[in-house]
Design a protein around this motif. Structure first.
Motif, mmCIF file in Angstrom:
data_model
loop_
_atom_site.group_PDB
_atom_site.id
_atom_site.type_symbol
_atom_site.label_atom_id
_atom_site.label_comp_id
_atom_site.label_asym_id
_atom_site.label_seq_id
_atom_site.Cartn_x
_atom_site.Cartn_y
_atom_site.Cartn_z
ATOM 1 N N GLU B 219 4.751 9.297 11.484
ATOM 2 C CA GLU B 219 4.801 8.629 13.076
ATOM 3 C C GLU B 219 2.481 9.110 13.326
ATOM 4 O OE1 GLU B 219 6.867 11.436 15.279
ATOM 5 O OE2 GLU B 219 8.528 10.072 14.929
ATOM 6 N N LEU B 220 2.010 9.350 12.221
ATOM 7 C CA LEU B 220 0.818 9.182 12.389
ATOM 8 C C LEU B 220 0.369 8.162 12.925
ATOM 9 C CD1 LEU B 220 -1.069 10.507 9.365
ATOM 10 C CD2 LEU B 220 -0.613 11.592 11.707
ATOM 11 N N PRO B 221 -0.651 8.102 14.108
ATOM 12 C CA PRO B 221 -1.665 6.873 14.404
ATOM 13 C C PRO B 221 -1.911 6.197 13.976
ATOM 14 C CG PRO B 221 -2.636 9.070 15.488
ATOM 15 C CD PRO B 221 -1.344 9.189 15.126
ATOM 16 N N GLN B 222 -1.431 4.066 14.039
ATOM 17 C CA GLN B 222 -2.126 3.691 13.263
ATOM 18 C C GLN B 222 -2.928 2.807 13.704
ATOM 19 O OE1 GLN B 222 1.411 0.634 13.182
ATOM 20 N NE2 GLN B 222 2.789 2.301 12.976
ATOM 21 N N ASP B 223 -3.921 3.534 15.410
ATOM 22 C CA ASP B 223 -5.252 2.632 15.258
ATOM 23 C C ASP B 223 -6.286 3.937 14.639
ATOM 24 O OD1 ASP B 223 -6.439 0.925 17.129
ATOM 25 O OD2 ASP B 223 -7.350 3.203 17.118
ATOM 26 N N PRO B 224 -7.340 3.575 14.457
ATOM 27 C CA PRO B 224 -8.147 4.812 13.797
ATOM 28 C C PRO B 224 -9.138 5.185 14.163
ATOM 29 C CG PRO B 224 -8.956 2.100 13.191
ATOM 30 C CD PRO B 224 -7.856 2.455 14.099
ATOM 31 N N VAL B 225 -9.364 5.306 15.533
ATOM 32 C CA VAL B 225 -9.704 6.036 15.901
ATOM 33 C C VAL B 225 -8.675 7.214 16.600
ATOM 34 C CG1 VAL B 225 -10.516 6.387 19.189
ATOM 35 C CG2 VAL B 225 -11.289 4.119 17.607
ATOM 36 N N GLU B 226 -7.585 6.708 17.113
ATOM 37 C CA GLU B 226 -6.209 7.563 17.443
ATOM 38 C C GLU B 226 -6.145 8.581 16.657
ATOM 39 O OE1 GLU B 226 -3.110 6.043 19.261
ATOM 40 O OE2 GLU B 226 -3.952 4.362 20.811
ATOM 41 N N LEU B 227 -6.569 8.090 15.257
ATOM 42 C CA LEU B 227 -5.749 8.740 13.778
ATOM 43 C C LEU B 227 -6.820 10.230 14.350
ATOM 44 C CD1 LEU B 227 -4.341 9.115 11.362
ATOM 45 C CD2 LEU B 227 -5.747 7.472 10.650
ATOM 46 N N LYS B 228 -8.621 9.233 13.415
ATOM 47 C CA LYS B 228 -9.391 10.323 13.848
ATOM 48 C C LYS B 228 -9.193 11.454 15.619
ATOM 49 C CE LYS B 228 -14.632 10.855 13.371
ATOM 50 N NZ LYS B 228 -15.183 9.601 13.726
ATOM 51 N N GLU B 270 -2.081 10.496 -1.793
ATOM 52 C CA GLU B 270 -0.727 10.940 -1.921
ATOM 53 C C GLU B 270 0.368 11.112 -1.340
ATOM 54 O OE1 GLU B 270 -4.722 14.780 -3.140
ATOM 55 O OE2 GLU B 270 -2.189 15.177 -2.597
ATOM 56 N N ALA B 271 -0.042 11.072 0.330
ATOM 57 C CA ALA B 271 1.290 11.389 1.192
ATOM 58 C C ALA B 271 1.516 10.094 1.377
ATOM 59 C CB ALA B 271 0.769 12.164 2.181
ATOM 60 N N PRO B 272 3.343 10.030 1.934
ATOM 61 C CA PRO B 272 4.148 8.870 1.826
ATOM 62 C C PRO B 272 3.950 8.289 3.288
ATOM 63 C CG PRO B 272 5.622 10.908 1.845
ATOM 64 C CD PRO B 272 4.167 11.530 1.348
ATOM 65 N N THR B 273 2.709 8.272 3.552
ATOM 66 C CA THR B 273 1.858 7.797 5.591
ATOM 67 C C THR B 273 2.992 5.975 5.122
ATOM 68 O OG1 THR B 273 -0.021 7.501 3.879
ATOM 69 C CG2 THR B 273 0.766 8.606 5.393
ATOM 70 N N THR B 274 2.735 5.292 6.015
ATOM 71 C CA THR B 274 3.521 3.974 6.044
ATOM 72 C C THR B 274 1.298 3.123 5.664
ATOM 73 O OG1 THR B 274 2.272 4.069 8.442
ATOM 74 C CG2 THR B 274 4.633 4.654 8.019
ATOM 75 N N PRO B 275 1.919 1.664 5.191
ATOM 76 C CA PRO B 275 0.786 1.231 4.726
ATOM 77 C C PRO B 275 -0.203 0.987 6.184
ATOM 78 C CG PRO B 275 3.212 -0.485 4.668
ATOM 79 C CD PRO B 275 3.445 0.995 5.789
ATOM 80 N N GLN B 276 0.729 1.131 8.055
ATOM 81 C CA GLN B 276 -0.252 0.304 8.771
ATOM 82 C C GLN B 276 -1.366 1.673 8.748
ATOM 83 O OE1 GLN B 276 3.025 0.079 8.359
ATOM 84 N NE2 GLN B 276 2.754 -2.782 8.492
ATOM 85 N N THR B 277 -0.847 3.414 8.510
ATOM 86 C CA THR B 277 -1.213 4.838 8.988
ATOM 87 C C THR B 277 -2.795 4.102 7.497
ATOM 88 O OG1 THR B 277 0.663 5.410 9.863
ATOM 89 C CG2 THR B 277 -1.192 7.050 8.365
#
Lengths: 179, 383
Positions: B219-228, B270-277
């Motif tokens: 569920e990590l953000p898919q927007d770079p600013v929000e992710l940061k 490494e981690a199973p993140t989504t392609p969007q993340t």
């Protein structure tokens, strides 16, 4: 040996790896420094921790504690300098301990009286096969148990037992005393 | 154990370190101390995966030793946002990155039973007191399941003299057997021809100091600013936990850039993140103020890609190389930026350390542990 949770988190969380260094650096330096010249030993002690950090994903707390793992890495690094280690033993066999090895004379007067001198012991260590020498020195200098030596060297418990048994017999024959 | 105590008693001991020597060694392993923006009870810093390949200057005649830290030195929190202007080393690189991030963000990647990352760890080091350089290769396969990390499989690939000149020096030295960190092929945690399995208890992913459950990772953000913002928020919480712990004091507080780079790197490789993340990670990393984007670089195996490079302040730069068509990670590498004494002979432009990503993604296959090998047993998990 069960690894303390704090020690595991020190390995797995890289920011806490400094704890591993603080806890174990001096004994690893001392272990290597008794097998190789000190200038090399200090480099290899630092490299031991660098390798441990790089390979921290491979540390398996189920198999033992951080300490034998570090000794294993250090032992393998010493192995890269095997010729230097053997040269050192041969030099000690000829000349004995350095003159500034103060604590040593008092501590071992009985041993020396029994004929176990630095020179004779160095000559014997140089003659041991490497696998046996590694096991013996992990026990002697690191105080590792059989289990821990097995963990450090990546070999089975039985292999450690047989290496130490053979080494003990050889050293008894060469030195004339029971170890 | 008192076995062989006679050896401990008789053989010469090592003099204690001179004043300051341990601190000096610590500084050689970790990055040197520097004036702190914040100095509390934070343990001395050790950085990211490739940060381990960074080195510090030689002291006297001693062999230079890689730093664990990133040597970020005087960098301070960057406060950059994803809208900042990226540093571009080659024309069009930023456009290539945008395009590849767009493609990655559009990718459909259905989840399957397990996540598998196959890597090859390549290290170059001097052998037998700097006589020649060797290249050691290990293979690592990281598995994760629905409940988090599952197992790491480690096996040896091999060790060879690095160059023709190194081979000649090796032959001149009598062609000693080369077995990775073990020079006579004994005493190894991972013997040749066998695989060591390191099973993990199910749980969170540890991405540097940030812990994420499998659900949180998805569920990590898919927007770079929000992710940061999410990374920095979680980082701050982890830092607070460390300050409140019994961890010995001393050391530096990493900058925001450090945190984002290290966590982002692991999310990407490494981690199973989504392609969007992962697409968001690429954009986020590319806009860090000290990261350069370069197109057309080649990793240690010669595979062409797009590189995000971050100077460490030490003699190495860290770079992440991604496939310029798919955005998939190819390698994480340590590149010397100045001559490194113990790596003399390393061809110019060559990596000193590289983690190649051979394959990464979901699979219906599952790891097969040796019988009796579990996270709870101490049974030897070698096969």
């Amino acid at each position: 040996m069960i690894t303390a949770p704090d020690e595991v988190s020190s390995i797995t969380a890289p920011e806490r790896f400094g704890v591993v260094f603080d806890t174990h650096y001096e004994e690893i330096r001392r272990y290597i420094g008794r097998r190789l010249d000190l200038d090399i030993a200090e480099d290899l002690a630092a490299e031991t921790f660098l390798i441990a950090f790089r390979r921290r994903d491979r540390f398996d707390p189920a198999r033992g504690s951080v300490r034998p793992w570090l000794y294993g890495i250090a032992t393998n690094l010493v192995g890269r300098h095997r010729r230097a280690e053997l040269r050192r033993y041969r030099a000690l066999a000829k000349t004995g301990p350095p003159p500034d090895d103060d604590g040593h004379d008092q501590r071992v007067v009985d041993r020396v009286a029994a004929g176990v001198t630095v020179g004779r012991l160095s000559g014997a260590l140089a003659r041991l096969p490497r696998g046996e020498r590694d096991a013996v020195l992990l026990a002697a200098y690191g105080g590792l148990t059989y289990d821990e030596i097995a963990e450090a060297l990546g070999v089975a418990y039985g292999t450690v037992a047989s290496r130490l048994s053979r080494a003990r017999a050889r050293l008894r024959d060469w030195l004339g005393v029971e170890l | 154990m008192n076995d062989f105590k006679i050896i401990d008693d008789v053989m010469p001991d090592v003099p204690p370190p001179v004043v300051g020597a341990v601190a000096e060694a610590r500084a050689r392993v970790f990055r040197p101390h520097r004036p702190h923006r914040l100095r509390l009870r934070f343990p001395v810093w050790a950085g990211g995966v490739v940060a381990a390949a960074a080195t510090v200057a030689v002291i006297g005649t001693a062999v230079a030793v890689p730093l664990l830290g990133d040597g970020a030195g005087d960098r301070t929190g960057d406060g950059a946002t994803a809208t900042a202007t990226a540093l571009v080393d080659s024309p069009g690189a930023e456009e290539v990155l945008d395009a590849v991030a767009d493609r990655l963000a559009r990718r459909e990647e259905p989840e399957r039973a397990n996540w598998r990352v196959e890597t090859e760890l390549i290290e170059r080091w001097p052998f037998a007191g700097d006589e020649f350089l060797v290249e050691n290769r290990d293979r690592e396969v990281h598995w994760a399941g629905p409940d988090g990390p599952a197992v790491v499989e480690v096996s040896r690939v091999g060790t060879e003299p690095l160059t023709a000149a190194d081979r000649a020096a090796w032959e001149q030295a009598g062609s000693p057997r080369l077995c990775g960190s073990d020079s006579d092929c004994e005493n190894d945690q991972v013997p040749y021809g066998r695989t060591r399995y390191i099973p993990a208890d199910p749980g969170d992913y540890h991405l540097s100091s940030v812990r994420l459950s499998p659900q949180e990772l998805r569920e990590l953000p898919q927007d770079p600013v929000e992710l940061k913002e999410e990374i920095l928020s979680r980082w701050a919480r982890a830092l607070k936990d460390i300050e409140n712990s019994d961890t010995p004091p001393g050391g530096d507080v990493p900058s925001d850039g450090d945190a984002v780079w290290w966590v982002g790197q692991r999310l990407l490789t490494e981690a199973p993140t989504t392609p969007q993340t992962r697409a968001a990670v690429l954009r986020m990393l590319s806009t860090l103020p000290d990261v350069r984007i370069t197109d057309g670089v080649r990793d240690i195996e010669g595979r062409a890609g797009l590189a995000l490079t971050r100077d460490t302040g030490g003699p190495y730069a860290e770079r992440i190389v991604v496939d310029r068509a798919t955005g998939d990670p190819l390698a994480v590498e340590g590149m010397p930026t100045v001559p490194v004494p113990q790596l003399k002979g390393l061809p110019t432009g060559s990596a000193a350390f590289s983690k190649l990503i051979r394959r990464m993604g979901w699979t219906d296959e599952a790891p097969a542990l040796p019988e009796g090998c579990t996270p709870r047993t101490k049974k030897d998990c070698l096969r």
